[in-house]
Scaffold this motif. Structure first.
Motif, PDB file in Angstrom:
ATOM      1  N   ALA A  23       0.834  -1.209   0.000  1.00  0.00           N
ATOM      2  CA  ALA A  23       0.000   0.000   0.000  1.00  0.00           C
ATOM      3  C   ALA A  23       0.864   1.252   0.000  1.00  0.00           C
ATOM      4  CB  ALA A  23      -0.931  -0.016   1.206  1.00  0.00           C
ATOM      5  N   ILE A  24       1.916   1.243   0.823  1.00  0.00           N
ATOM      6  CA  ILE A  24       2.847   2.372   0.856  1.00  0.00           C
ATOM      7  C   ILE A  24       3.504   2.538  -0.508  1.00  0.00           C
ATOM      8  CG2 ILE A  24       5.047   3.188   1.807  1.00  0.00           C
ATOM      9  CD1 ILE A  24       2.768   3.489   3.791  1.00  0.00           C
ATOM     10  N   ALA A  25       3.986   1.441  -1.069  1.00  0.00           N
ATOM     11  CA  ALA A  25       4.681   1.499  -2.357  1.00  0.00           C
ATOM     12  C   ALA A  25       3.761   1.977  -3.470  1.00  0.00           C
ATOM     13  CB  ALA A  25       5.256   0.127  -2.690  1.00  0.00           C
ATOM     14  N   ASN A  26       2.522   1.482  -3.469  1.00  0.00           N
ATOM     15  CA  ASN A  26       1.590   1.882  -4.516  1.00  0.00           C
ATOM     16  C   ASN A  26       1.372   3.390  -4.509  1.00  0.00           C
ATOM     17  OD1 ASN A  26       1.292  -0.737  -5.391  1.00  0.00           O
ATOM     18  ND2 ASN A  26      -0.636  -1.089  -4.312  1.00  0.00           N
ATOM     19  N   PHE A  27       1.275   3.981  -3.317  1.00  0.00           N
ATOM     20  CA  PHE A  27       1.138   5.431  -3.234  1.00  0.00           C
ATOM     21  C   PHE A  27       2.432   6.124  -3.646  1.00  0.00           C
ATOM     22  CE2 PHE A  27       1.812   9.387  -0.845  1.00  0.00           C
ATOM     23  CZ  PHE A  27       0.753  10.149  -1.338  1.00  0.00           C
ATOM     24  N   GLY A  28       3.560   5.630  -3.124  1.00  0.00           N
ATOM     25  CA  GLY A  28       4.830   6.272  -3.402  1.00  0.00           C
ATOM     26  C   GLY A  28       5.164   6.298  -4.876  1.00  0.00           C
ATOM     27  N   MET A  29       4.762   5.249  -5.601  1.00  0.00           N
ATOM     28  CA  MET A  29       5.081   5.183  -7.026  1.00  0.00           C
ATOM     29  C   MET A  29       4.259   6.156  -7.857  1.00  0.00           C
ATOM     30  SD  MET A  29       5.977   1.126  -7.718  1.00  0.00           S
ATOM     31  CE  MET A  29       4.592   0.417  -6.816  1.00  0.00           C
ATOM     32  N   THR A  30       3.232   6.768  -7.258  1.00  0.00           N
ATOM     33  CA  THR A  30       2.458   7.802  -7.965  1.00  0.00           C
ATOM     34  C   THR A  30       3.038   9.191  -7.741  1.00  0.00           C
ATOM     35  OG1 THR A  30       0.920   8.260  -6.126  1.00  0.00           O
ATOM     36  CG2 THR A  30       0.367   6.428  -7.606  1.00  0.00           C
ATOM     37  N   GLN A  31       4.021   9.301  -6.859  1.00  0.00           N
ATOM     38  CA  GLN A  31       4.610  10.594  -6.507  1.00  0.00           C
ATOM     39  C   GLN A  31       5.961  10.759  -7.197  1.00  0.00           C
ATOM     40  OE1 GLN A  31       2.581  12.645  -4.283  1.00  0.00           O
ATOM     41  NE2 GLN A  31       1.282  10.945  -4.984  1.00  0.00           N
ATOM     42  N   GLU A  32       6.145  11.844  -7.877  1.00  0.00           N
ATOM     43  CA  GLU A  32       7.370  12.065  -8.637  1.00  0.00           C
ATOM     44  C   GLU A  32       8.545  12.344  -7.704  1.00  0.00           C
ATOM     45  OE1 GLU A  32       8.861  14.790 -12.424  1.00  0.00           O
ATOM     46  OE2 GLU A  32       6.732  14.712 -11.879  1.00  0.00           O
TER      47      GLU A  32
END
Length: 392
Positions: A23-32
């Motif tokens: 869940a953390i990674a999925n969000f982080g990968m949307t942030q430049e």
């Protein structure tokens, strides 16, 4: 017919918690611009000689089914590798090739665990090690490591007490996320307890080569014999940077092979030939590469220590193995997801939540320091700044 609901599916499967790391990674990968320290892998790509072996296998048309237990050449190479590394005799009949280390754990658990069995897992531990026995209907008991003077220790007497009436012990050493390493004496004591009490041991030794003193961590492979109830799970993912290839192996008493063979057939059938060719190259030619990665990780570990050891409100534990730093953050909520998401938004760096690794992980964060040194230096600068401002 109405659509199925959660009442129509396996209640154990429905009740499994989703991965908070994912869940953390999925969000982080949307942030430049975010530097990812959340997953358990380095940014080192699989070396060319391993990839070439897979290419050659494909070019030779090796795209058909393989034996359930793995290609003979790979099993022989793995038995030879372990015989040399652990100074203990193995042959190909002690080895079963699996589709990843996770699959190895699942096969081991399916072989020995029945519904309602009591299974003890030493924690903090990678979530899979607790989820798999739960999925099989077992009662999972978490046994936490003890925190002493900046390091993790195992209370053997306490462990043996809680193992009373248990079917199996699941142990991961070197451990993800803590980096804790069981001593040879502790493994001997556990093996002897297993013999006396008839308790199975599933030993996850994926990080066995990721140690900073000696050639390898202490292993059950150094002491197990054909009469022991010990199954060792291993993987190519970490030592040879092959996380995406999904290849692992089991080391086990030969008597288990017929049952494991059937389980492989009904789980995944077999590992692909070209992936096994890559694994064969790794195990026979990969020692120099492995040692080179350890030089880099040793330097990375020093960078983590220098950056975080003196931050107020932070406990940085000893890091004898793996490529993780596990830190305790004073005042951190049991659910650290909001804290980490805020870290990602404000400092463009992300880590794994400690609670993902069981009750004993609450109040902690896991940092994977497998990034290249340039990225890691920047990530640690950002992380230090965030921890200094938001640790309570």
């Amino acid at each position: 017919m109405p659509l199925p609901s959660l009442n129509d599916i396996n209640p154990v499967a429905a009740s499994l918690e989703a991965s908070s790391i994912r869940a953390i990674a999925n969000f982080g990968m949307t942030q430049e611009g975010v530097i990812p320290l959340w997953f358990g892998e380095s940014d080192i790509v699989t070396p060319e000689f391993i990839c070439q072996a897979a290419f050659d296998s494909l070019a030779a048309g090796q795209t058909r089914y393989t034996p359930n237990n793995g290609i003979l050449a790979l099993r022989q190479a793995l038995s030879s590798y372990q015989t040399t590394l652990f100074n203990q005799s193995f042959d190909e009949d002690n080895i079963v090739v699996t589709v990843s280390g996770t699959n190895a754990v699942m096969l081991a658990a399916q072989t020995i665990i029945s519904p309602t069995d009591k299974v003890v897992v030493i924690t903090p531990a990678f979530p899979t090690l607790m989820a798999i026995p739960r999925l099989l209907g077992a009662q999972v008991i978490e046994f936490p490591l003890t925190q002493m003077q900046g390091r993790f220790e195992l209370d053997l007497n306490g462990l043996f007490k809680i193992l009373k009436g248990a079917r199996a012990l699941v142990i991961n050493s070197p451990a993800n996320p803590t980096g804790w390493v069981a001593s040879f004496a502790q493994l001997c004591a556990i093996a002897e307890f297993s013999r006396q009490m008839g308790i199975w041991v599933i030993s996850d030794e994926v990080y066995n080569r990721h140690v900073y003193q000696g050639q390898c961590a202490p292993s059950f492979a150094q002491i197990m014999n054909e009469d022991d109830r010990i199954i060792i799970c291993n993987s190519f993912s970490k030592a040879w940077c092959m996380t995406g290839w999904r290849l692992g192996w089991l080391t086990l008493p030969k008597v288990l092979r017929p049952t494991i063979t059937k389980l492989i057939e009904f789980n995944v059938s077999c590992a692909p030939a070209f992936v096994q060719a890559a694994g064969l190259a790794a195990i026979t030619q990969g020692e120099v590469f492995l040692q080179q990665t350890l030089v880099r990780f040793r330097q990375s570990r020093t960078m983590v220590y220098d950056a975080l050891n003196d931050v107020d409100g932070i406990t940085l534990y000893d890091m004898p193995a793996t490529f993780y730093a596990f830190i305790k953050v004073d005042g951190l909520a049991d659910d650290s997801q909001a804290y980490i998401l805020n870290m990602i938004r404000n400092e463009k760096v992300g880590v794994a939540p400690g609670e993902a690794f069981g009750e004993a992980g609450k109040g902690h964060l896991r940092i994977c320091y497998g990034q290249n040194h340039q990225s890691l230096a920047l990530a640690l600068q950002r992380l230090r700044r965030y921890l200094s401002c938001y640790h309570n």
